[in-house]
Design a protein around this motif. Structure first.
Motif, mmCIF file in Angstrom:
data_model
loop_
_atom_site.group_PDB
_atom_site.id
_atom_site.type_symbol
_atom_site.label_atom_id
_atom_site.label_comp_id
_atom_site.label_asym_id
_atom_site.label_seq_id
_atom_site.Cartn_x
_atom_site.Cartn_y
_atom_site.Cartn_z
ATOM 1 N N LEU A 169 0.814 -1.218 0.000
ATOM 2 C CA LEU A 169 0.000 0.000 0.000
ATOM 3 C C LEU A 169 0.848 1.269 0.000
ATOM 4 O O LEU A 169 0.693 2.113 -0.904
ATOM 5 N N PRO A 170 1.759 1.472 0.966
ATOM 6 C CA PRO A 170 2.557 2.707 0.909
ATOM 7 C C PRO A 170 3.472 2.772 -0.305
ATOM 8 O O PRO A 170 3.655 3.849 -0.892
ATOM 9 N N ILE A 171 4.031 1.638 -0.706
ATOM 10 C CA ILE A 171 4.898 1.634 -1.889
ATOM 11 C C ILE A 171 4.081 1.946 -3.133
ATOM 12 O O ILE A 171 4.509 2.696 -4.016
ATOM 13 N N GLY A 172 2.874 1.381 -3.210
ATOM 14 C CA GLY A 172 2.005 1.642 -4.348
ATOM 15 C C GLY A 172 1.578 3.093 -4.432
ATOM 16 O O GLY A 172 1.509 3.668 -5.533
ATOM 17 N N LEU A 173 1.288 3.717 -3.293
ATOM 18 C CA LEU A 173 0.922 5.139 -3.295
ATOM 19 C C LEU A 173 2.097 5.998 -3.777
ATOM 20 O O LEU A 173 1.906 6.940 -4.561
#
Length: 506
Positions: free
Chosen positions: A371-375
């Motif tokens: 999630l944070p990497i994707g954002l």
């Protein structure tokens, strides 16, 4: 106050020399000294921008030797902006190295500081020979940094990189020798005064010298067809080195811009030296980078290919040679530098999260911190591809309005729009493979190999440039106006066209 034009070079240079004396086992001391020097350089660069923001031109004469006899460092709006961009990039790049990457080889921090000194000196120097010296400082450091941590892939990339740049250095020396032999000076402001008065018999030789110098700058900027080395070299480097390398092509772009705007106008030797063939090469570079991004099978190679696209975009604006094009270039340049550097850092994080699959664009287990990497990936993808409302869209809009007039406009607009569309499609495909089509989730792999702050600083750069667009665009316009005015720069460095006796070739 004039010392501010020299300190951004002196601080990292002294720091590098001192770091060579620190034992390799004292990792914490090396990191503290290197980070302290980089932060001091950032503070000095902010002070430099503030000092020149009113249009002042600071000239520091080493040993108090007046130009064109002595070495001068010159800070105007353009050079101050580039030095600030350098240190703003250096902070997250250095943070990215401080979780173990710096310990995989010898003297990482000393080499990193030498690299900063060489790049800062290249932006600030006022004469072409000192530019050659700064090129050699940054190149020697970059040779070792590219090979940092070892490995067959880095060795192969390093051999090509070293060979090409050695050829470039030799051509630069030949060009400088011819130029000095015919003109009796290598000071850029002095050349601007003397080129319009060069004897007709010397014009062909001066043009050859200028062509050689311009070719060296284009090699640094990775223009087509001298660009095939870049994706392999940048993708092979470690994360912090690749991030810092994002500004390397801009050294060549800015050097060529200064030569074209300050020295070449109003002279027979400089007439038609860049246009129209530079527009053709710039469009070829955009095409090459776009095709390379389509063919990429690793995220780091995709990021390196997008560096080529940005280099071609900037060089087309240089070839346009109008103030509006330069203003658009100077807004787009910091955006593309920080955004592509962010992609390199993100590629390193994804490679560590995916284990053996690294950053290759093949399906695998879901990342534990998807999630944070994707954002972060989504924000960087929007920025790099030039999608609204981020600074990449604003920069391309300015470039479409400011550059590519007349018959060049259709090809220019098509290049910007198609390259942006392809970048968006490539990054969407990458997101699909890495984030949307994974198999079962993989277990967490411990802490990230790069501090989150390093990635966060680069991810937030484009939104920050978007919010501050009026101020940044205003500064870019003022820097372009000061550069194209020419005469204040020339007078600040050498006075009002001094009549200096000089020796030239027999």
């Amino acid at each position: 106050m004039t010392h501010l034009a020299f300190l951004p070079f002196l601080v990292p240079f002294l720091a590098a020399a001192l770091l060579l004396l620190v034992p390799g086992e004292a990792r914490k001391a090396q990191r503290a000294a290197s980070l302290g020097a980089t932060l001091l350089g950032l503070v000095l660069s902010v002070a430099l921008v503030a000092a020149v923001s009113d249009g002042s031109i600071l000239v520091y004469r080493l040993g108090d030797w007046a130009a064109p006899f002595g070495i001068v460092f010159v800070a105007d709006r353009l050079s101050a902006m580039m030095v600030l961009l350098l240190f703003a990039l250096a902070v997250p790049a250095l943070l990215a190295a401080m979780r173990g990457i710096d310990g995989r080889g010898l003297h990482f921090h000393a080499l990193f500081q030498f690299q900063l000194a060489g790049i800062a000196g290249a932006f600030l120097t006022g004469d072409l020979f000192n530019l050659f010296v700064c090129f050699e400082i940054l190149l020697i450091a970059s040779y070792a940094l590219l090979l940092h941590a070892g490995g067959l892939e880095r060795t192969r990339a390093g051999l090509t990189y070293v060979a090409l740049n050695l050829v470039g250095s030799a051509l630069f020396l030949v060009g400088l020798g011819l130029l000095y032999g015919t003109m009796g000076t290598l000071n850029l402001a002095d050349l601007a005064f003397r080129l319009p008065t060069v004897a007709a018999s010397d014009v062909p030789l001066v043009r050859v010298a200028l062509v050689l110098v311009a070719l060296v700058f284009l090699l640094k900027a990775a223009v087509f067809p001298m660009a095939f080395w870049l994706p392999h070299a940048y993708a092979a480097a470690t994360v912090p080195v690749a991030a810092l390398f994002a500004i390397m092509t801009k050294v060549g772009v800015v050097a060529l811009l200064r030569l074209a705007v300050v020295a070449l106008p109003d002279s027979a030797a400089g007439a038609g030296l860049l246009s129209p063939w530079l527009q053709v090469l710039a469009l070829g570079t955009i095409l090459l980078g776009t095709v390379a991004a389509l063919a990429a099978r690793r995220l780091a190679v995709t990021a390196a290919s997008l560096v080529l696209v940005s280099s071609g975009t900037l060089l087309f604006a240089v070839a346009d040679a109008r103030e509006a094009a330069t203003a658009a270039l100077l807004y787009y340049l910091p955006h593309t530098t920080l955004a592509t550097a962010g992609l390199f850092v993100l590629a390193g994080i994804i490679a560590a999260e995916r284990g053996d699959l690294a950053d290759r664009l093949v399906r695998g287990a879901a990342m534990a911190r998807a999630l944070p990497i994707g954002l972060a990936f989504a924000l960087l993808a929007l920025a790099v591809s030039g999608m609204p409302p981020l600074s990449g869209f604003l920069g391309k809009l300015m470039l479409m309005q400011g550059a590519g007039s007349g018959g060049w406009q259709p090809a220019w607009w098509a290049a910007l729009l198609v390259s942006g569309l392809v970048a968006a499609l490539v990054l969407a495909r990458t997101a699909s493979v890495l984030f949307w089509e994974p198999r079962e989730a993989a277990p967490p792999r411990g802490r990230l190999p790069v501090p989150p702050a390093a990635l966060l600083l680069l991810v937030l750069a484009s939104p920050a440039l978007t919010v501050a667009a009026p101020a940044v665009a205003g500064y870019a316009g003022a820097a372009a106006g000061q550069l194209h005015a020419r005469v204040p720069y020339m007078v600040a460095v050498v006075g009002a066209g001094p009549d200096i006796p000089r020796e030239v070739r027999p």
